[in-house]
Design a protein around this motif. Structure first.
Motif: not given
Length: 278
Positions: A193-194, A73-75, A69, A77-78, A118, A225
């Protein structure tokens, strides 16, 4: 099955994590990030979500992205999907430089050349299953191809559900619709994403098998991700992020090996993540 997995490994083991200096118009890469940094805020309060990512992912590959965490990861992907702009560096999708694109051109590119899956499915409840699958074509201003939608729904095992509403389907079936929607325009890349985060283990396995089949049978490119080592084990390669940087990657690894690597990474890096974006 073992032979097929071995062939997948041979196919992607030689692909470098760092991109070669090739002509982008003839690039074999589906996704390229060069020296990508993403910083939020300035001065002492600045958050460095990505710290110089260099990466090239080949067409027709399945890549999982994992990390503790706050690892970025999210950044990642974005930025890779053109949903966020990097502070520095460049991003190419299917050989096309997107970093300096206008928002209108980026939106058009996402609608025609990218697919998204998503955790929350993101289906429109007022539309039928078929209409949800056709939505990317409508948004791109193209004539809806009902035959193509039927083909994709059949591929995900929902050939007889086109007239139903999402609320009449199970969670797993709704995610199948989302995958059909992502595939309908034959995109350069599918960003997931997940995608199994809201599903039980059995249903999650079925969804991952569909993504794997899209890569093997349709030459799709999937970037996923996930926090789940069992999900990552379906990929050709797993990348590990820590503190906004790629710190390791494994090829064709088992869930147990991926879990061990994640455990070691989390223990080693845990103190570093205070205040870092996920």
């Amino acid at each position: 099955m073992g032979l097929r997995k071995k062939k997948r490994q041979q196919r992607h083991e030689s692909a470098p994590v760092h991109p070669a200096d090739a002509d982008p118009t003839t690039s074999p890469w589906a996704v390229e990030l060069r020296a990508v940094r993403r910083q939020y805020g300035r001065g002492s309060g600045a958050v460095h979500a990505l710290r110089g990512i260099d990466l090239a992912l080949p067409r027709g590959s399945f890549t999982a992205v994992m990390g503790p965490s706050g690892s970025g990861k999210s950044t990642f992907l974005q930025c890779a999907a053109g949903l966020d702009r990097p502070t520095d560096g460049s991003v190419r999708l299917g050989g096309t430089e997107i970093t300096g694109m206008s928002e209108n051109k980026l939106t058009a590119l996402r609608r025609t050349r990218l697919g998204f899956v998503f955790q929350a499915f993101n289906l429109l409840p007022s539309l039928t299953v078929e209409q949800n699958v056709l939505l990317p074509m409508r948004l791109a201003g193209h004539r809806p191809d009902r035959r193509r939608a039927a083909e994709m729904l059949t591929r995900v095992g929902l050939g007889d559900k086109g007239g139903r509403r999402p609320g009449q389907l199970s969670g797993g079936q709704q995610q199948r619709v989302a995958i059909a929607r992502a595939l309908v325009t034959s995109p350069d890349v599918i960003f997931a994403d997940e995608p199994t985060g809201a599903l039980d283990t059995t249903t999650a396995g079925e969804i991952l098998h569909l993504l794997r089949s899209a890569v093997d049978g349709m030459n799709a490119t999937v970037v996923m991700v996930t926090h789940d080592p069992a999900a990552a084990a379906h990929a050709d390669r797993t990348l590990f992020l820590a503190d906004g940087a790629i710190v390791d990657h494994v090829e064709g690894a088992s869930a147990a090996r991926i879990a061990d690597r994640m455990t070691a990474l989390t223990r080693a890096a845990a103190p570093a993540y205070a205040g870092v974006a996920a």
